[in-house]
Scaffold this active site. Structure first.
Site, PDB file in Angstrom:
ATOM      1  N   ILE A  46       0.705  -1.121   0.238  1.00  0.00           N
ATOM      2  CA  ILE A  46      -0.101  -0.102   0.041  1.00  0.00           C
ATOM      3  C   ILE A  46       0.840   1.318  -0.147  1.00  0.00           C
ATOM      4  CG2 ILE A  46      -1.955   1.267   1.265  1.00  0.00           C
ATOM      5  CD1 ILE A  46      -2.806  -1.311   2.632  1.00  0.00           C
ATOM      6  N   THR A  47       0.795   2.111  -1.001  1.00  0.00           N
ATOM      7  CA  THR A  47       1.458   3.181  -1.185  1.00  0.00           C
ATOM      8  C   THR A  47       1.085   4.428  -0.294  1.00  0.00           C
ATOM      9  OG1 THR A  47       0.336   4.412  -3.213  1.00  0.00           O
ATOM     10  CG2 THR A  47       2.232   2.743  -3.580  1.00  0.00           C
ATOM     11  N   GLY A  48       1.654   5.079   0.291  1.00  0.00           N
ATOM     12  CA  GLY A  48       1.245   6.201   1.294  1.00  0.00           C
ATOM     13  C   GLY A  48       0.403   5.539   2.431  1.00  0.00           C
ATOM     14  N   ALA A  49       0.955   4.634   3.085  1.00  0.00           N
ATOM     15  CA  ALA A  49       0.254   3.987   4.109  1.00  0.00           C
ATOM     16  C   ALA A  49       0.637   4.720   5.645  1.00  0.00           C
ATOM     17  CB  ALA A  49       0.514   2.520   4.169  1.00  0.00           C
TER      18      ALA A  49
ATOM     19  N   SER B 176      -0.713   7.709   6.445  1.00  0.00           N
ATOM     20  CA  SER B 176      -1.697   8.360   7.258  1.00  0.00           C
ATOM     21  C   SER B 176      -2.900   7.925   6.493  1.00  0.00           C
ATOM     22  CB  SER B 176      -1.393   9.899   7.084  1.00  0.00           C
ATOM     23  OG  SER B 176      -1.562  10.424   5.879  1.00  0.00           O
TER      24      SER B 176
ATOM     25  N   TYR C  36      -4.619  18.274  -9.284  1.00  0.00           N
ATOM     26  CA  TYR C  36      -5.153  17.225  -8.294  1.00  0.00           C
ATOM     27  C   TYR C  36      -6.350  16.467  -9.225  1.00  0.00           C
ATOM     28  CZ  TYR C  36      -7.328  14.289  -4.789  1.00  0.00           C
ATOM     29  OH  TYR C  36      -7.867  13.463  -4.086  1.00  0.00           O
TER      30      TYR C  36
HETATM   31  P1  NDP Z   1      -3.375  11.893   3.137  1.00  0.00           P
HETATM   32  O1  NDP Z   1      -2.578  12.894   3.197  1.00  0.00           O
HETATM   33  O2  NDP Z   1      -3.690  11.360   4.918  1.00  0.00           O
HETATM   34  O3  NDP Z   1      -2.480  10.534   2.691  1.00  0.00           O
HETATM   35  C1  NDP Z   1      -1.555  10.572   1.520  1.00  0.00           C
HETATM   36  C2  NDP Z   1      -0.421   9.481   1.781  1.00  0.00           C
HETATM   37  O4  NDP Z   1       0.339   9.872   0.648  1.00  0.00           O
HETATM   38  C3  NDP Z   1       0.363  10.203   2.755  1.00  0.00           C
HETATM   39  O5  NDP Z   1       0.894   9.073   3.610  1.00  0.00           O
HETATM   40  C4  NDP Z   1       1.439  10.580   2.403  1.00  0.00           C
HETATM   41  O6  NDP Z   1       2.844  10.618   2.882  1.00  0.00           O
HETATM   42  C5  NDP Z   1       1.710   9.925   0.864  1.00  0.00           C
HETATM   43  N1  NDP Z   1       2.374  10.543   0.119  1.00  0.00           N
HETATM   44  C6  NDP Z   1       2.201  11.898  -0.439  1.00  0.00           C
HETATM   45  N2  NDP Z   1       3.321  12.191  -1.279  1.00  0.00           N
HETATM   46  C7  NDP Z   1       3.994  10.988  -1.485  1.00  0.00           C
HETATM   47  C8  NDP Z   1       5.302  10.676  -2.078  1.00  0.00           C
HETATM   48  N3  NDP Z   1       6.156  11.450  -2.952  1.00  0.00           N
HETATM   49  N4  NDP Z   1       5.768   9.407  -1.890  1.00  0.00           N
HETATM   50  C9  NDP Z   1       5.355   8.606  -1.235  1.00  0.00           C
HETATM   51  N5  NDP Z   1       4.100   8.674  -0.477  1.00  0.00           N
HETATM   52  C10 NDP Z   1       3.514  10.072  -0.665  1.00  0.00           C
HETATM   53  O7  NDP Z   1      -4.662  11.690   2.284  1.00  0.00           O
HETATM   54  P2  NDP Z   1      -5.865  10.477   2.170  1.00  0.00           P
HETATM   55  O8  NDP Z   1      -5.558   9.392   2.952  1.00  0.00           O
HETATM   56  O9  NDP Z   1      -7.062  11.540   2.135  1.00  0.00           O
HETATM   57  O10 NDP Z   1      -5.682  10.160   0.546  1.00  0.00           O
HETATM   58  C11 NDP Z   1      -5.291   8.949   0.225  1.00  0.00           C
HETATM   59  C12 NDP Z   1      -5.997   8.785  -1.429  1.00  0.00           C
HETATM   60  O11 NDP Z   1      -7.335   8.709  -1.157  1.00  0.00           O
HETATM   61  C13 NDP Z   1      -5.585   9.459  -2.412  1.00  0.00           C
HETATM   62  O12 NDP Z   1      -5.490   9.014  -3.492  1.00  0.00           O
HETATM   63  C14 NDP Z   1      -6.789  10.507  -2.510  1.00  0.00           C
HETATM   64  O13 NDP Z   1      -6.859  11.081  -3.796  1.00  0.00           O
HETATM   65  C15 NDP Z   1      -7.733   9.591  -2.163  1.00  0.00           C
HETATM   66  N6  NDP Z   1      -8.865   9.984  -1.751  1.00  0.00           N
HETATM   67  C16 NDP Z   1      -9.063  11.025  -0.665  1.00  0.00           C
HETATM   68  C17 NDP Z   1     -10.599  11.527  -0.409  1.00  0.00           C
HETATM   69  C18 NDP Z   1     -10.725  12.182   0.911  1.00  0.00           C
HETATM   70  O14 NDP Z   1     -11.728  12.677   1.156  1.00  0.00           O
HETATM   71  N7  NDP Z   1      -9.629  12.422   1.811  1.00  0.00           N
HETATM   72  C19 NDP Z   1     -11.419  11.321  -1.230  1.00  0.00           C
HETATM   73  C20 NDP Z   1     -11.453  10.398  -2.271  1.00  0.00           C
HETATM   74  C21 NDP Z   1     -10.027   9.840  -2.632  1.00  0.00           C
HETATM   75  P3  NDP Z   1       3.266  11.405   4.396  1.00  0.00           P
HETATM   76  O15 NDP Z   1       2.513  10.841   5.323  1.00  0.00           O
HETATM   77  O16 NDP Z   1       4.885  11.350   4.275  1.00  0.00           O
HETATM   78  O17 NDP Z   1       2.849  12.752   3.931  1.00  0.00           O
END
Ligand code: NDP
Length: 314
Positions: free
Chosen positions: A7-10, A12, A190
């Site tokens: 899972i990428t970006g896990a 937060s 975005y």
């Molecule tokens: P968060 O900001 O909580 O999570 C985003 C994650 O992506 C974080 O773990 C962050 O890392 C990571 N990230 C950002 N840049 C990079 C990078 N260059 N390399 C690796 N990891 C990276 O947001 P969400 O949980 O809300 O978002 C997750 C997904 O859900 C996204 O695809 C978003 O588009 C989608 N989404 C969200 C919605 C919402 O309402 N929130 C609705 C619909 C879709 P770090 O912790 O280091 O910052």
């Protein structure tokens, strides 16, 4: 054996909640592919995830070198690849000027789309080695890129145009930093990146359906409190969660959204390929319709070919 899911970006939000949800079943080992190793480790610990259920691996999607390095590290671990969730994203709605990835692509499309595109393409080979019955490649989409919805019609709307900015390298120097060739707009970048995510999932489905991998995208609901909105103005961050809870009723908690994503990874009833999953007000999953642009097969093919060139696969 346990399934193994990347899972990428896990570190937060949605990715972390899904990691916890899957790890807790005892049926999955989760590779948390994160740019901030320490943050990911602390996040897993603070949620009480058992050490034997996860591994943190470094991945910065804003650098194609890092993506390639991650794939090498993962292969060296000799863990199988049964499921990949492309979840990480950046959202820069208040940025006045574009910022760029290591290779000079506008940051939102570079991270959310191009980094994941290279990652998923490279890992296809690893999927082929897995004997797991439920192989899945999931790319998290969003309602905001879907102009057939109310949320998708809030300006600026997603629009990839004829992809001239992307084909020009998205670098803001010789070409525009926007996919359609227009002026930089962080919120639109975005949304455009999310359209790319949904088009990419469908193109994977068209090209690789016979591999037995199931390709899917989803909109888990509006998770109004995640870090995604960290770059927004403070007033927005105060008003957005109640607005989503009481007005649009699209609000979903991080835990519920994580459980939904975990369902798309592991529920046998959600194994159909080429689907964009959503959930109704009683939390039942259904196959949702994508907007005209997000389901345009010709655009998906063109996006695939241009992206291949940019990430060095063609
Ligand atoms: P968060 O900001 O909580 O999570 C985003 C994650 O992506 C974080 O773990 C962050 O890392 C990571 N990230 C950002 N840049 C990079 C990078 N260059 N390399 C690796 N990891 C990276 O947001 P969400 O949980 O809300 O978002 C997750 C997904 O859900 C996204 O695809 C978003 O588009 C989608 N989404 C969200 C919605 C919402 O309402 N929130 C609705 C619909 C879709 P770090 O912790 O280091 O910052």
């Amino acid at each position: 054996r346990k399934g193994c899911v990347i899972i990428t970006g896990a570190s937060s939000g949605l990715g972390l909640a899904a990691a916890k949800s899957l790890a807790e079943t005892g049926k999955w080992h989760v590779i948390m592919a994160c740019r901030n190793f320490l943050k990911a480790e602390q996040a897993a610990k603070s949620l009480g995830m058992a050490k034997e259920n996860y591994t943190v691996m470094h991945l910065d999607l804003a650098s194609l070198d890092s993506v390639r390095q991650f794939v090498e590290t993962f292969r060296r671990s000799e863990m199988p690849l049964d499921s990949l969730v492309c979840n990480a994203a950046v959202y820069l709605p208040t940025a006045k000027e574009p910022t760029f990835t290591a290779e000079g692509f506008e940051l939102s499309v570079g991270t959310n789309h191009l980094g994941h595109f290279l990652l998923a393409r490279l890992l296809l080979d690893d999927f082929k080695k897995s004997d797991f019955p439920l192989k899945r490649l999931i790319i998290v989409g969003s309602i905001t890129g879907n102009t057939n919805t109310l949320a998708g019609n809030v300006p600026p709307k997603a629009n990839l145009g004829d992809l001239r900015g992307l084909a020009g390298g998205l670098n803001g120097v010789g070409s525009s930093s926007m996919i359609d060739g227009g002026e930089f707009d962080g919120a639109k970048a975005y949304k455009d990146s999310k359209v790319c995510n949904m088009l990419t999932m469908q193109e994977f489905h068209r090209r690789y359906e016979e591999t037995g991998i199931s390709f899917a995208s989803l909109y888990p609901g509006c998770i109004a409190e995640t870090g995604l909105f960290r770059n927004h103005i403070p007033l927005f961050r105060i008003l957005f969660p109640p607005f989503q809870k009481y007005i649009t009723k699209g609000y979903v908690s991080e835990k519920e959204a994580g459980d939904r994503l975990a369902q798309v990874v592991s529920d046998p009833s959600l194994s159909k390929s080429g689907v964009y999953w959503s959930w109704n007000s009683t939390s039942a999953s259904f196959e949702n319709q994508l907007s005209k642009e997000a389901s345009d097969a010709e655009k998906a093919r063109k996006l695939w070919e241009v992206s291949e060139k940019l990430v060095g696969l063609a």
